[in-house]
Design a protein around this motif. Structure first.
Motif: not given
Length: 231
Positions: A193-222
């Motif tokens: 966005e800052t240094y490139g010469d192309a627009d950035v678009y979204f494609v569909e991810g998933s609400y389940s596609n969580i990032k493991i950050t805290t101990p609770e996230d491990i439990e959710v992922a399990e």
């Protein structure tokens, strides 16, 4: 023929996990967090995988993850940097694909549909990111936490990974960013966005596609992975 590379980032320390073990190596249902995304890329149409980890963890990743789980598409295991953008840049230097997907190894819920949408999005737009529309109302606040603005909910998306790009585009954008000595970026799309010469678009991810950050996230992922495996 279009060659596709995936860079998987696993160089973080995971300080918010409050654990001596790095989050990417913690076990979810008996397997390391990092294994799940590597396995998804292994069975996808991606041609090569570059695993970026801490220098001290290269041998561990090679012996206990890549070899143990027979991940043949992992062609390089390299050391990351002190910041995320440095780890990505190191991975880009090894990239040989025409399209590159950059993924946080701490997102174990990656699946084949997301990978396919990112690849097709990169081919169509040159730059795209997986994401989902926010379900909540978002408020923009100032330094005193006073509400400044309430954007329309349908215009606010939550950014995930993978983020996919024409390799030449993202390499050039990163080179420009490094040259400028500006490192206040939070994801790869922001670099384009800052240094490139192309627009950035979204494609569909998933609400389940969580990032493991805290101990609770491990439990959710399990729980999420248990449901996925039972289908």
């Amino acid at each position: 023929m279009c060659k596709i590379t995936a860079i998987v980032l696993a160089a973080g320390t995971g300080s918010r996990m409050k654990s001596k073990e790095k989050k990417q190596f913690m076990k979810i249902n008996g397997k390391p967090v990092i294994w799940y995304s590597l396995f998804q890329f292994e069975k996808s149409i991606v041609d090569e995988v570059i695993l970026v980890t801490g220098e001290e963890d290269i041998e561990y990743c090679n012996e206990n993850i890549v070899k143990q789980y027979n991940l043949k598409k992992v062609k390089h295991i390299i050391a990351g940097g002190s910041e995320r953008y440095e780890s990505v840049y190191n991975g880009l230097k090894k990239t040989t694909g025409d399209i590159v997907l950059i993924h946080d190894g701490a997102r174990p819920m990656l699946n084949q549909k997301i990978i396919a949408r990112c690849i097709e999005g990169a081919k169509k737009y040159k730059a795209c990111v997986a994401g989902v529309a926010t379900k909540d109302t978002v408020k923009i606040v100032d330094k005193d936490k006073k509400v400044v603005k309430t954007p329309q909910r349908n215009s606010v998306w939550i950014t995930q990974t993978p983020q996919a790009f024409y390799t030449a585009l993202i390499k050039k954008a990163y080179a420009e960013m490094i040259k400028s000595k500006e490192s206040n970026v939070t994801d790869d799309a922001m670099v384009v966005e800052t240094y490139g010469d192309a627009d950035v678009y979204f494609v569909e991810g998933s609400y389940s596609n969580i990032k493991i950050t805290t101990p609770e996230d491990i439990e959710v992922a399990e729980v999420l992975l248990s449901k996925k495996e039972s289908i």
